[in-house]
Design a protein around this motif. Sequence first.
Motif, PDB file in Angstrom:
ATOM      1  N   UNK A  47     -27.967  -6.778   3.059  1.00  0.00           N
ATOM      2  CA  UNK A  47     -27.589  -7.366   4.336  1.00  0.00           C
ATOM      3  C   UNK A  47     -26.988  -8.755   4.145  1.00  0.00           C
ATOM      4  N   UNK A  74     -32.102 -16.987   3.014  1.00  0.00           N
ATOM      5  CA  UNK A  74     -32.191 -15.754   3.798  1.00  0.00           C
ATOM      6  C   UNK A  74     -31.970 -16.040   5.279  1.00  0.00           C
ATOM      7  N   UNK A  75     -32.652 -17.074   5.786  1.00  0.00           N
ATOM      8  CA  UNK A  75     -32.548 -17.385   7.213  1.00  0.00           C
ATOM      9  C   UNK A  75     -31.148 -17.858   7.582  1.00  0.00           C
ATOM     10  N   UNK A 110     -28.430 -15.139   7.601  1.00  0.00           N
ATOM     11  CA  UNK A 110     -28.574 -14.187   8.704  1.00  0.00           C
ATOM     12  C   UNK A 110     -28.252 -14.818  10.056  1.00  0.00           C
ATOM     13  N   UNK A 111     -28.490 -16.123  10.176  1.00  0.00           N
ATOM     14  CA  UNK A 111     -28.223 -16.768  11.462  1.00  0.00           C
ATOM     15  C   UNK A 111     -26.733 -17.066  11.609  1.00  0.00           C
ATOM     16  N   UNK A 157     -23.666 -13.398  10.265  1.00  0.00           N
ATOM     17  CA  UNK A 157     -24.406 -12.197  10.624  1.00  0.00           C
ATOM     18  C   UNK A 157     -23.920 -10.940   9.915  1.00  0.00           C
ATOM     19  N   UNK A 192     -30.147 -16.775  16.651  1.00  0.00           N
ATOM     20  CA  UNK A 192     -29.775 -15.448  16.178  1.00  0.00           C
ATOM     21  C   UNK A 192     -29.847 -14.413  17.302  1.00  0.00           C
ATOM     22  N   UNK A 234     -34.622 -12.440   8.865  1.00  0.00           N
ATOM     23  CA  UNK A 234     -34.836 -13.833   9.268  1.00  0.00           C
ATOM     24  C   UNK A 234     -36.329 -14.164   9.266  1.00  0.00           C
TER      25      UNK A 234
END
Lengths: 318, 290
Positions: A255, A294-295, A298-299, A302, B86, B97
């Motif tokens: 991802x 990771x955070x 993903x934020x 995306x 998000x 997350x």
Amino acid sequence: MRLSSKQISLLVLTALIVLAPLFFPSSFYYRVGALVFINGLAVVGIVILTGYAGQISLGHAGFAGIGAYACALAPEHFGIHVGLAALLGAAISAVLAYLVGRPILRLQGYYLGVASLGFGILVAMVLSNEAAVTGGPDGIQVNDLGLRRLLNDLGLSLSNSEFWYAFSGFALLVGAWIALNLHNSPTGRAWRALHGSEVAARTVGVDVARLKLQAFVISAVYASASGSLLALQNRFITPEVAGYMHSIEMVTMAVLGGAGSVLGAIFGATILTVLPQVLTVFAEYEMMMLGLVMMLVMIFMREGVLPSLLRLFRGRGE
Amino acid sequence: MSELMQFLFSGVTVGAVYALVALGFTIIYNASDVVNFAQGEFVMLGGMITVFAHAAGLPLPLAAVLAIVVTGVIGVALNKLAIEPARGAPVVSLIIITIGAAIFIKGVTKLVFDKQLHRFPAFSGDTPIQIMGATILPQSLWVIAGAVAVFIGLFLFFTRTLTGRAVLATSNNRLAAQLVGINTKWVMTLAFSLSAAIGALAGVLVTPITLTSYDVGIALALKGFAAAMLGGMGNPKGALVGGILLGLLEALTAGYISSQYKDAAAFIVILAVLFVMPQGLFGSKSMDRV
């Protein structure tokens, strides 16, 4: 002649695998490279399951564990060659994925997540508890594949790390080639349809249950092959290969890089395999940095790092 | 008989902790449809902060309150900094997350505190109480009472207060809630602080029995998640029953079958329940319209 995106992806990947060693200052880099390819192979499987078909598995390390332990146990108990043992592991993974997948793929989202998680935990638990057979948490030895010696006899002399770099790089190329072909096949299109909307896919006559199962079985074989490669390269394996964290790693790599594209996912595998090697310098901060990466990705990215970067390069317009 | 009682006692104690973690999951899931995999870290933080505040000279009750408040603030920060930006991300991204947040919190805790196992003294001594031939630690009673109190408090909050109803309304239909003037952002912040505080409370209650260290969170999150799922995601009653059932199952498996496979038994039962009742024991049978 214009190249299709499939051909471009394969060419880029081949070029990277072949050219990267030119920049390697020591044999340690070959080892990291081989690890990248081994992780990449598992992650390409996740691309098929999550990126194409839109299903989540938090237990795929279970299949990696089966592939790895098949290589360790089958030669010892059935007297077959480790190479064949890897194939046997893949077959067992496929059958198991078929049996487990039938009931759990009826579930969606978080429910599918926890069901697959449960499966992975069961495999890891059996591997570490049945010490009499598996060697328990301490791990177990794996026989030598013998291919390197064969190549040396044929006059192609490679060091151990060079051989594994080439061998797992080749395995990744084959895996990527199959995945890219699947993407444009009728099955691949049906997967993407059901990823978009299961209901819509069903109404146009897609056999949703069968397709999900196919994606699950194929991705399980990828994970199993990756586990086998890891076992064969390290010549030693512990139950950690089937652990929860390894499952999470696979999904995160896919991802993070971009689960929709094979190259993106391999890029993600590269980041997350190399990052811990770099971060050992800052061992204390390793965990913190990993969580942060990771955070943030993903934020703010995306679709994953690679697709987001590509879009940036192409400019805002289409 | 006394053997069975002993297993039941330990099962209910562990189950009460799982129930508290599951309640935390439930609150956040209801307010935002997010399953927060960092829930276990809140439990860990509750224990660790209490340990170090107590060691620094604060009296135990004060240290515990401090731990709960700080963890609550961290919960709010998690929502504001990671979940809110998000909004609308797919389930896989949200899973990553919150797992990333769990790893981050774990890493920071390791840096700020240390890697050792810790405990602090039980609230009312360590003398076991004899009941029907079995023994139970006074601290176990604290844990069980804590879970019951939190459950009753939440029940009253959700049914008797306007704020609680606003949370329920948000979980039912976010847009409709906004239309009738509910500040859904504030509801989410409230949900994260509440569930972080409940997690921390669980950590404070259970640390004298199970000890704590920076890496106990993920196992607790998995069990709490499983318990919430067993009871039916998003249902507080389900979280309580699911947690206790999971604890009992583990204790009985460990006692009568194999202590090595106690975690397996729990997961096998959860899988079985999910196959028969995909919504869990108390889950609402919401149907997707086809």
